[in-house]
Design a protein around this motif. Structure first.
Motif, PDB file in Angstrom:
ATOM      1  N   GLN A 151      26.108  28.392  65.235  1.00  0.00           N
ATOM      2  CA  GLN A 151      27.487  28.633  65.673  1.00  0.00           C
ATOM      3  C   GLN A 151      28.129  29.722  64.817  1.00  0.00           C
ATOM      4  OE1 GLN A 151      28.986  27.479  68.262  1.00  0.00           O
ATOM      5  NE2 GLN A 151      27.455  26.016  68.899  1.00  0.00           N
ATOM      6  N   SER A 152      27.880  29.655  63.497  1.00  0.00           N
ATOM      7  CA  SER A 152      28.550  30.635  62.643  1.00  0.00           C
ATOM      8  C   SER A 152      27.930  32.017  62.835  1.00  0.00           C
ATOM      9  CB  SER A 152      28.526  30.197  61.175  1.00  0.00           C
ATOM     10  OG  SER A 152      27.231  30.307  60.659  1.00  0.00           O
ATOM     11  N   ALA A 167      18.638  34.769  71.674  1.00  0.00           N
ATOM     12  CA  ALA A 167      18.708  34.374  73.081  1.00  0.00           C
ATOM     13  C   ALA A 167      19.968  33.550  73.317  1.00  0.00           C
ATOM     14  CB  ALA A 167      17.466  33.582  73.475  1.00  0.00           C
ATOM     15  N   TYR A 168      20.227  32.590  72.420  1.00  0.00           N
ATOM     16  CA  TYR A 168      21.403  31.728  72.546  1.00  0.00           C
ATOM     17  C   TYR A 168      22.691  32.559  72.503  1.00  0.00           C
ATOM     18  CZ  TYR A 168      24.936  28.341  71.097  1.00  0.00           C
ATOM     19  OH  TYR A 168      26.074  27.593  71.004  1.00  0.00           O
ATOM     20  N   ARG A 219      26.525  20.638  80.888  1.00  0.00           N
ATOM     21  CA  ARG A 219      25.428  21.409  80.313  1.00  0.00           C
ATOM     22  C   ARG A 219      25.939  22.381  79.250  1.00  0.00           C
ATOM     23  NH1 ARG A 219      20.454  23.229  80.861  1.00  0.00           N
ATOM     24  NH2 ARG A 219      20.186  25.427  80.433  1.00  0.00           N
ATOM     25  N   GLY A 220      27.038  23.062  79.560  1.00  0.00           N
ATOM     26  CA  GLY A 220      27.631  23.991  78.593  1.00  0.00           C
ATOM     27  C   GLY A 220      28.050  23.272  77.317  1.00  0.00           C
ATOM     28  N   LEU A 221      28.637  22.080  77.472  1.00  0.00           N
ATOM     29  CA  LEU A 221      29.058  21.295  76.303  1.00  0.00           C
ATOM     30  C   LEU A 221      27.841  20.884  75.477  1.00  0.00           C
ATOM     31  CD1 LEU A 221      31.775  18.980  77.913  1.00  0.00           C
ATOM     32  CD2 LEU A 221      32.178  20.778  76.232  1.00  0.00           C
ATOM     33  N   ALA A 222      26.780  20.449  76.153  1.00  0.00           N
ATOM     34  CA  ALA A 222      25.580  19.991  75.441  1.00  0.00           C
ATOM     35  C   ALA A 222      24.946  21.134  74.663  1.00  0.00           C
ATOM     36  CB  ALA A 222      24.577  19.401  76.428  1.00  0.00           C
ATOM     37  N   LEU A 223      25.010  22.345  75.198  1.00  0.00           N
ATOM     38  CA  LEU A 223      24.412  23.492  74.521  1.00  0.00           C
ATOM     39  C   LEU A 223      25.352  24.094  73.492  1.00  0.00           C
ATOM     40  CD1 LEU A 223      22.722  25.301  77.542  1.00  0.00           C
ATOM     41  CD2 LEU A 223      21.567  24.176  75.639  1.00  0.00           C
ATOM     42  N   GLY A 224      26.586  23.570  73.395  1.00  0.00           N
ATOM     43  CA  GLY A 224      27.553  24.144  72.462  1.00  0.00           C
ATOM     44  C   GLY A 224      27.982  25.539  72.858  1.00  0.00           C
TER      45      GLY A 224
END
Lengths: 433, 433
Positions: free
Chosen positions: A11-12, A67-68, B324-329
């Motif tokens: 995330q960071s 990718a993320y 799905r978006g929430l699960a993937l952050g």
């Protein structure tokens, strides 16, 4: 080096990239506004500096993280970041990125860069990317491949989609290269778990879970070693299958690029909407056949959706259990008879209970005992229909070679809606009027 | 030793056990019928022989395979097989068996055998079984534990449910026992993936997939090594989560023992049926408020389920994407605004398209342009409602600390059904009559 939980680190990293992008954008706006001043020149330099920083940051990140980040960025930012990723990393990122975002990345990579990227990709990733890349590009790339990479691709291509052979690694053979045609049984000490190359990956996944495997050999019909399946591939398979099932059960064809053009997103939802509309139209015509009955007693119109709804809900519970039983291979021919008897008995029990509750509801609202009786009977019968159809539909789909998880719910709801309306309104016409 | 794909081997082991059971049952019937003959004596011996064979076969099987076989057998056979499994294997089987079947096995094990079984179980399995076994039995068992097994249990108990600390293995510490308080950063060579004991397992799972990990260290706040998470635990977690999600999305509280008493199965389906009934009753009352309108134009009753249904379907597509978006952050605060704008635009587009299709359907069936216009408008508005609610509900559930996958679909359908009926009938009352 950063310590800390990987999710936070990721995330960071994303935030850092977004920060760099924002700085870059602000300066870009300035540069466009004020021209040929000394300040402008400095800002231009600063902007370059930011891009270099972005480039450096990207080089430190794992391809899966890149990718993320690319998946999480709106297209403009995505394009800028993609441009900063070195060609030798791009191939690995293409292998890691979701099916929804890969086409976008491929469109935004010129042919030379793409060929360069693919030439530097690991043979296993390359095998994965085959068929996901333009044929022209592919032909160009495969010409330049080393012999073992090419043979890896040929091996993968020789096995059916979703088979163990498609995803196995060839490295295992290296381990015993001294005796390349040694019989596996000769070197095994204990009872091993061995896969045939044509086994479905799904079976391999269940075995990995069951026996806590890290890797397992793949052999041909004569027991000769072909390669190795590893747990990372199995993990990806399980997750991908679960994700696909979750989206499919809501009627989405597949993953959606969160930042795709709106029109693409809208279109992704059409097939399911269309099928559902057809079933809704059909149910509507079933009601239409009883218009005169409803005209005589409008209360029927308020109660009929309850009958349809409770049938759909119980039926979908049965469908979920049967699909699970099929996936676990627990529905032997003997167990099938047992299952249908059980679901019928459950439906009988629940039909009596919930039918009475709903019949009572009808009596309380409309002070009409006959209406209550009709409601009760219709709910009871629709639950029986739901149980039979809920068991039959997934099993029929699987026998027909289809994925039982796909379409079972739509088919079931189609039957329980139409039958719900038909039973309730039909009984009303027979008994009430 | 048997070669062959593990799934086939498992199936044939199951068949073999079923065969032995059948032989046993046939002889049992004979023995009851004819008494004190010489033949009877022989058959009695043969029967004993079968049980011994069964026992031997069971001893050769992996605990996970035994668990699978027990899950696949009707209760009578299950009881017979369970009786043949040696106590030292029983503990491992209890750890492997599904949550649905474990209670049955525990009920059919006498206290002494159970205590013996649990005393021989690996500390990690024991930690897993804690809280799944009767308190009395547990107290007795934990008294007899070795010191390191007890400390393993205490460690696991010290961390929240679903955290990495709960499932980590303590073995890792053995590896560096020479320097038990060494700082992890001192022995690390490259950028490692490290988990905090309080990290959710779900985050660990994503990291294992992303970086193709086999195992990863777990550390405390000061970076001191506490244990090791391994890929087999992660695999089990991913599978269990996916299975639970699939069952929950169909409204089942959890796994169901395929051979449980019918009454237990019926009861497992009540909570969902009850909630759905409440929403159906509410929707029914919404229709009830427009009874006079329907009385004047019965066509409304045939068309109204279509409006409700299309709203529910599109809304559930949005819900699935948001979950799905929430699960993937991937739903950062910035992305949230983007998402709701996007879903609204998609709803606008789809509302125009499908609203027109459905309006046209109404015109074709009833030759009434006003009715078509009402249909079109109601579908259009209900799709907008579905988009907003579909984005909001999962996010609200997550902010409230609930699992967004649970309940989102029911809540959404509640809104789209009621609003579908309200918009369509309300517009009809305003414009038609």
């Amino acid at each position: 080096m950063q310590l800390g939980p990987p999710q936070e680190r990721l995330q960071s990293a994303l935030m850092e990239v977004v920060g760099l992008l924002r700085k870059h954008r602000v300066l870009e706006t300035f540069t466009h506004r004020q021209e040929t001043t000394r300040r402008d020149l400095l800002e231009h330099l600063q902007q370059k500096q930011n891009l270099v920083e972005l480039q450096t940051r990207c080089r430190q990140l794992h391809p899966a993280d890149l990718a993320y980040i690319l998946e999480s960025l709106p297209v403009e930012d995505r394009s800028l970041v993609w441009g900063q990723i070195a060609p030798n990393l791009k191939g690995a990122v293409l292998a890691e990125v979701s099916d929804a975002v890969r086409p976008w990345l491929l469109e935004h990579t010129d042919r030379d860069t793409l060929q360069q990227a693919l030439r530097e990709v690991h043979a296993d990733d390359l095998a994965y990317l085959e068929g996901r890349v333009d044929d022209d590009v592919w032909r160009e790339v495969s010409k330049g491949l080393a012999t073992d990479a090419r043979s890896r691709l040929e091996t993968a291509g020789a096995f059916p989609d979703g088979s163990v052979g498609e995803v196995m690694r060839a490295e295992a053979t290296d381990l015993i290269r001294q005796a390349p045609d040694v019989h596996l049984s000769a070197i095994m000490t204990t009872d091993p778990v061995v896969f045939a190359a044509r086994d479905p990956i799904a079976d391999a996944a269940r075995a990995f879970e069951r026996y806590d495997l890290i890797s397992a050999p793949v052999v041909d019909e004569r027991g000769k070693l072909l390669g190795l399946v590893t747990v990372d591939v199995v993990l990806d398979h399980i997750r991908a299958t679960a994700d696909r099932a979750a989206l499919q059960s809501a009627g989405l064809g597949g993953e959606e690029d969160l930042f795709a053009p709106v029109f693409d997103s809208a279109r992704n939802r059409w097939p399911w909407l269309f099928v559902n509309l057809l079933t809704a139209f059909f149910a509507s015509r079933v009601i239409g056949a009883f218009e005169s009955t409803i005209g005589q007693l409008v209360a029927l119109a308020t109660l009929m959706p309850i009958v349809a709804s409770v049938g759909g809900n119980t039926g979908n519970q049965t469908v979920a259990l049967v699909i699970r039983g099929l996936a676990l291979g627990q529905l032997q021919p003997g167990a099938f008879g047992h299952l249908i008897r059980k679901e019928l008995t459950v439906a009988l029990l629940n039909g009596l209970l919930w039918g009475s509750v709903m019949g009572l509801f009808a009596v309380v609202i409309y002070h009409d005992a006959a209406l209550g009786l009709i409601m009760m009977t219709a709910v009871f019968l629709n639950l029986i229909v739901a149980a039979v159809v809920g068991v039959m539909v997934p099993i029929a789909l699987q026998r027909a070679g289809r994925d039982p998880a796909q379409g079972a719910s739509v088919l079931l709801t189609f039957v329980t809606d139409s039958m719900g309306f038909f039973l309730f309104l039909g009984l009303a016409r027979l008994l009430l009027l």
